[in-house]
Design an enzyme around this catalytic site. Structure first.
Site, PDB file in Angstrom:
ATOM      1  N   TYR A   7      31.685  21.767  33.894  1.00 34.65           N
ATOM      2  CA  TYR A   7      31.239  23.102  33.466  1.00 34.65           C
ATOM      3  C   TYR A   7      32.417  23.924  32.928  1.00 34.65           C
ATOM      4  O   TYR A   7      32.557  25.112  33.247  1.00 34.65           O
ATOM      5  CB  TYR A   7      30.601  23.886  34.621  1.00 34.65           C
ATOM      6  CG  TYR A   7      29.613  23.129  35.474  1.00 34.65           C
ATOM      7  CD1 TYR A   7      28.438  22.620  34.919  1.00 34.65           C
ATOM      8  CD2 TYR A   7      29.822  22.933  36.836  1.00 34.65           C
ATOM      9  CE1 TYR A   7      27.514  21.941  35.699  1.00 34.65           C
ATOM     10  CE2 TYR A   7      28.900  22.261  37.621  1.00 34.65           C
ATOM     11  CZ  TYR A   7      27.753  21.765  37.046  1.00 34.65           C
ATOM     12  OH  TYR A   7      26.844  21.098  37.827  1.00 34.65           O
ATOM     13  N   TYR A 135      17.222  24.975  40.494  1.00 35.46           N
ATOM     14  CA  TYR A 135      18.280  24.030  40.113  1.00 35.46           C
ATOM     15  C   TYR A 135      18.216  22.867  41.086  1.00 35.46           C
ATOM     16  O   TYR A 135      18.316  23.066  42.300  1.00 35.46           O
ATOM     17  CB  TYR A 135      19.673  24.681  40.170  1.00 35.46           C
ATOM     18  CG  TYR A 135      20.776  23.654  39.991  1.00 35.46           C
ATOM     19  CD1 TYR A 135      21.165  23.234  38.713  1.00 35.46           C
ATOM     20  CD2 TYR A 135      21.396  23.062  41.092  1.00 35.46           C
ATOM     21  CE1 TYR A 135      22.148  22.262  38.553  1.00 35.46           C
ATOM     22  CE2 TYR A 135      22.381  22.091  40.930  1.00 35.46           C
ATOM     23  CZ  TYR A 135      22.746  21.703  39.663  1.00 35.46           C
ATOM     24  OH  TYR A 135      23.706  20.731  39.505  1.00 35.46           O
ATOM     25  N   ASP A 235      13.867  20.447  48.617  1.00 39.09           N
ATOM     26  CA  ASP A 235      15.254  20.127  48.293  1.00 39.09           C
ATOM     27  C   ASP A 235      16.142  21.017  49.159  1.00 39.09           C
ATOM     28  O   ASP A 235      16.332  22.197  48.863  1.00 39.09           O
ATOM     29  CB  ASP A 235      15.499  20.374  46.792  1.00 39.09           C
ATOM     30  CG  ASP A 235      16.941  20.105  46.383  1.00 39.09           C
ATOM     31  OD1 ASP A 235      17.796  19.915  47.273  1.00 39.09           O
ATOM     32  OD2 ASP A 235      17.217  20.103  45.167  1.00 39.09           O
ATOM     33  N   LYS A 264      25.173  17.649  50.098  1.00 40.38           N
ATOM     34  CA  LYS A 264      26.268  18.617  50.308  1.00 40.38           C
ATOM     35  C   LYS A 264      26.828  18.601  51.740  1.00 40.38           C
ATOM     36  O   LYS A 264      27.627  17.729  52.057  1.00 40.38           O
ATOM     37  CB  LYS A 264      25.803  20.001  49.867  1.00 40.38           C
ATOM     38  CG  LYS A 264      25.644  20.048  48.338  1.00 40.38           C
ATOM     39  CD  LYS A 264      25.595  21.448  47.769  1.00 40.38           C
ATOM     40  CE  LYS A 264      25.834  21.428  46.280  1.00 40.38           C
ATOM     41  NZ  LYS A 264      24.647  21.689  45.450  1.00 40.38           N
TER      42      LYS A 264
HETATM   43  C1  LIG Z   1      24.058  20.791  44.393  1.00 38.47           C
HETATM   44  C2  LIG Z   1      22.596  20.595  44.414  1.00 38.47           C
HETATM   45  C3  LIG Z   1      22.003  19.402  43.957  1.00 38.47           C
HETATM   46  C4  LIG Z   1      22.831  18.300  43.331  1.00 38.47           C
HETATM   47  O1  LIG Z   1      23.708  17.712  44.242  1.00 38.47           O
HETATM   48  P1  LIG Z   1      24.997  16.916  43.685  1.00 38.47           P
HETATM   49  O2  LIG Z   1      25.599  16.329  44.922  1.00 38.47           O
HETATM   50  O3  LIG Z   1      25.866  17.906  43.010  1.00 38.47           O
HETATM   51  O4  LIG Z   1      24.485  15.876  42.756  1.00 38.47           O
HETATM   52  C5  LIG Z   1      20.632  19.283  44.050  1.00 38.47           C
HETATM   53  N1  LIG Z   1      19.864  20.248  44.571  1.00 38.47           N
HETATM   54  C6  LIG Z   1      20.399  21.407  45.024  1.00 38.47           C
HETATM   55  C7  LIG Z   1      19.497  22.431  45.605  1.00 38.47           C
HETATM   56  C8  LIG Z   1      21.772  21.619  44.949  1.00 38.47           C
HETATM   57  O5  LIG Z   1      22.289  22.780  45.384  1.00 38.47           O
END
Ligand SMILES: *Cc1c(COP(=O)(O)O)cnc(C)c1O
Length: 420
Positions: A7, A135, A235, A264
């Site tokens: 980015y 996202y 998610d 994460k």
């Molecule tokens: C960061 C994130 C992702 C992607 O995870 P990466 O490990 O960066 O591929 C997917 N969904 C959410 C809600 C995120 O915050």
């Protein structure tokens, strides 16, 4: 420059600060400066840096086995982590599929939902519903279920987007969400035969702008998804592991999704890994005589023993040290310090758990903020028109107050600048 940053417009790039070491919530730079970290390295380093217990776990596991394929072989760290995740996530999520990053964890969830329906001979059910401002990652299918933004602009022409609906806008405490569900219901009534699943971040849309919505919405969404035979995917790559004040954000609503994604903070910032959990209803649909009915996915590094043992140890520390209490204290301090900030440039201040975000009327009020924070030895990285902090849970009170002081001082500065 050889190293290509994410980015980042690489033309005339000012050198990035170089980190040589971390300890607790502090990042040590090669020029001697020490920064307080307000971002937890994209929300992953919940125990801060250089945690002795985690370091030891990593070394010990390396001395046994660092990696072995999960196709045809198995190992204790993966089995134990699967068991632990089933134990601590909302009841009913009984099966765990590992992958190497959050985006891939999302891909796994989307593929799982599509194949779920195709195993049931309903292969027309292959579209998704998601929220505006969402996202879900940078890979292709993840971009398709994400709202339009700078992240996906270059690819918008080839993305096969599904349905998008607005999340309720009246915050966590909003009671009546009937009106907010009308569009969703219309979409389901007319299109459920083409829809595999509804994917969303429960309670807080993080990278989408730290928008917080009511648990009642999740309850209603669960009801409608059941009614119209559409899977529900949460998610929790960003919201999982305490970030919103509960171990998982879904707990605010007592809703169990059909599929849950973790990433994460799962591996505490040590290694990339993700987990996609499914209910027995979903899992059972992949059982049968035919090989083709089995779930067709298998990243090389899935279930990596180092990642799994770090995750297990991270959860152990989280529970033993009662991190939820620490998160409550962080929330109280952010609330207190945010209340001292007042500005005509602010649209809204939003706080939940260990997340604090301030949305401004214009991106221009944030120009130079990152540099200002750096000059004051604080590491923050705004998104769009939003200044936010998501500190490591082990951050000291003094360090947290320092971050908040820098944010407060920024407003004093821009008031002077924009007043005349
Ligand atoms: C960061 C994130 C992702 C992607 O995870 P990466 O490990 O960066 O591929 C997917 N969904 C959410 C809600 C995120 O915050």
């Amino acid at each position: 420059m050889k190293l290509w940053y994410p980015y980042t417009q690489m033309k005339n790039l000012n050198p990035y600060p170089e980190v040589i070491k971390g300890k607790g919530a502090l990042l040590h730079l090669n020029d001697g400066r020490i920064l307080v970290d307000g971002v937890s390295s994209w929300w992953s380093s919940i125990h801060g840096y250089n945690n002795e217990e985690l370091n030891k776990t990593l070394v010990e596991q390396t001395q046994k086995i660092s990696h072995v394929m999960l196709g045809g072989l198995t190992h204790k760290p993966a089995k134990e982590l699967a068991e632990k995740l089933v134990e601590i996530t909302p009841k009913g999520l009984n099966h765990v599929f590992f992958s190497d990053s959050g985006s891939v964890g999302v891909e796994v969830a989307l593929k799982m939902s599509i194949q779920y329906w195709s195993n049931k001979n309903k292969s027309k059910k292959n579209k998704f519903i998601s929220l505006t401002n969402s996202y879900h990652g940078d890979t292709f299918k993840a971009m398709e279920v994400s709202d339009d933004s700078d992240f996906i602009q270059a690819f918008s022409g080839i993305l096969n987007k599904g349905y998008f609906i607005n999340a309720p806008i009246d915050g966590f405490l909003q009671k009546d969400i009937e009106n907010d569900c009308k569009v969703l219901e219309q979409i389901l009534i007319y299109n459920h035969k083409n829809i595999a699943a509804f994917i969303l971040e429960p309670i807080v849309q993080c990278a989408g702008g730290f928008k917080i919505y009511s648990p009642n919405f999740l309850k209603e969404v669960r009801k409608l998804c059941n009614q119209y035979d559409v899977l529900l995917i949460f998610d929790e790559v960003a919201t999982g592991f305490g970030r919103t004040g509960k171990l998982f954000a879904s707990e605010h609503s007592n809703v169990t999704p059909d599929i849950l994604i973790l990433g994460k903070a799962l591996t505490a910032g040590y290694l990339g890994h993700a987990a996609t959990l499914a209910t027995t209803k979903v899992f059972n649909c992949f059982l049968g005589k035919n090989y083709e009915n089995a779930f067709m996915h298998g990243p090389t590094f899935m279930g990596n023993p180092l990642a799994c043992s770090i995750a297990l140890k991270s959860i152990e520390i989280f529970e033993r040290e009662e991190y939820l209490k620490k998160i409550q204290q962080i929330e109280a301090i952010i609330t207190d310090e945010f209340s001292k900030i007042s500005s005509p440039f602010i649209i809204e201040k939003r706080i939940i758990g260990a997340i604090g975000a301030i949305e401004l009327y214009d991106k221009k009020y944030i120009d130079g903020f990152k540099e200002f924070a750096l000059q004051n030895n604080v590491w923050l990285r705004p998104i769009g028109n939003i200044i936010y902090l998501m500190p490591p849970y082990i951050i000291k009170k003094k360090e947290l107050k320092k971050i908040l002081k820098v944010i407060n001082n920024w407003f004093i500065l821009i008031h002077l600048k924009h007043d005349n």
